[in-house]
Write a protein that holds these residues in place. Sequence first.
Motif, PDB file in Angstrom:
ATOM      1  N   GLY A  36       0.831  -1.200   0.000  1.00  0.00           N
ATOM      2  CA  GLY A  36       0.000   0.000   0.000  1.00  0.00           C
ATOM      3  C   GLY A  36       0.862   1.244   0.000  1.00  0.00           C
ATOM      4  N   GLU A  37       0.618   2.135   0.957  1.00  0.00           N
ATOM      5  CA  GLU A  37       1.390   3.378   1.016  1.00  0.00           C
ATOM      6  C   GLU A  37       2.850   3.146   1.383  1.00  0.00           C
ATOM      7  N   ASP A  38       3.186   1.955   1.857  1.00  0.00           N
ATOM      8  CA  ASP A  38       4.570   1.616   2.186  1.00  0.00           C
ATOM      9  C   ASP A  38       5.260   0.826   1.077  1.00  0.00           C
ATOM     10  N   ALA A  39       4.603   0.677  -0.074  1.00  0.00           N
ATOM     11  CA  ALA A  39       5.206  -0.041  -1.203  1.00  0.00           C
ATOM     12  C   ALA A  39       6.538   0.620  -1.553  1.00  0.00           C
ATOM     13  N   GLY A  40       7.524  -0.207  -1.854  1.00  0.00           N
ATOM     14  CA  GLY A  40       8.850   0.310  -2.173  1.00  0.00           C
ATOM     15  C   GLY A  40       9.747   0.451  -0.962  1.00  0.00           C
ATOM     16  N   ARG A  41       9.214   0.086   0.194  1.00  0.00           N
ATOM     17  CA  ARG A  41       9.999   0.122   1.432  1.00  0.00           C
ATOM     18  C   ARG A  41      10.102  -1.289   1.993  1.00  0.00           C
ATOM     19  N   TRP A  42      11.159  -1.496   2.748  1.00  0.00           N
ATOM     20  CA  TRP A  42      11.400  -2.778   3.399  1.00  0.00           C
ATOM     21  C   TRP A  42      11.747  -2.519   4.844  1.00  0.00           C
ATOM     22  N   ARG A  43      11.240  -3.361   5.736  1.00  0.00           N
ATOM     23  CA  ARG A  43      11.566  -3.266   7.161  1.00  0.00           C
ATOM     24  C   ARG A  43      12.437  -4.464   7.515  1.00  0.00           C
ATOM     25  N   LEU A  44      13.637  -4.174   7.990  1.00  0.00           N
ATOM     26  CA  LEU A  44      14.597  -5.205   8.381  1.00  0.00           C
ATOM     27  C   LEU A  44      14.768  -5.125   9.890  1.00  0.00           C
TER      28      LEU A  44
END
Length: 97
Positions: free
Chosen positions: A49-57
Amino acid sequence: MSVARVRRDADGFDVDAELIGEGLRLEPAEVVALLREGAITSRVERGEGEDAGRWRLTFYHASARFRIVVDEEGVVLSRSRVAFEDGPLPPAMRRPG
């Protein structure tokens, strides 16, 4: 934002031991050894959704959780640390949040 110390390829992410060490308050050599021993574990989550293109590690060790959010290029967008110095990390802190 700072230049990335996180690289992404077809196999996943490569995060500098120095960055993980900063977050978990360990020396880079300790990070490498603890990763090999399985004493540092990790989780990777892909944004939607609005966090597409992000990754949480997220990295876990003993009583600490270190989390970074990166973009598609591996640029660190945010970082956070939670630690329970007197005991192990509660199971609820290991869940995505």
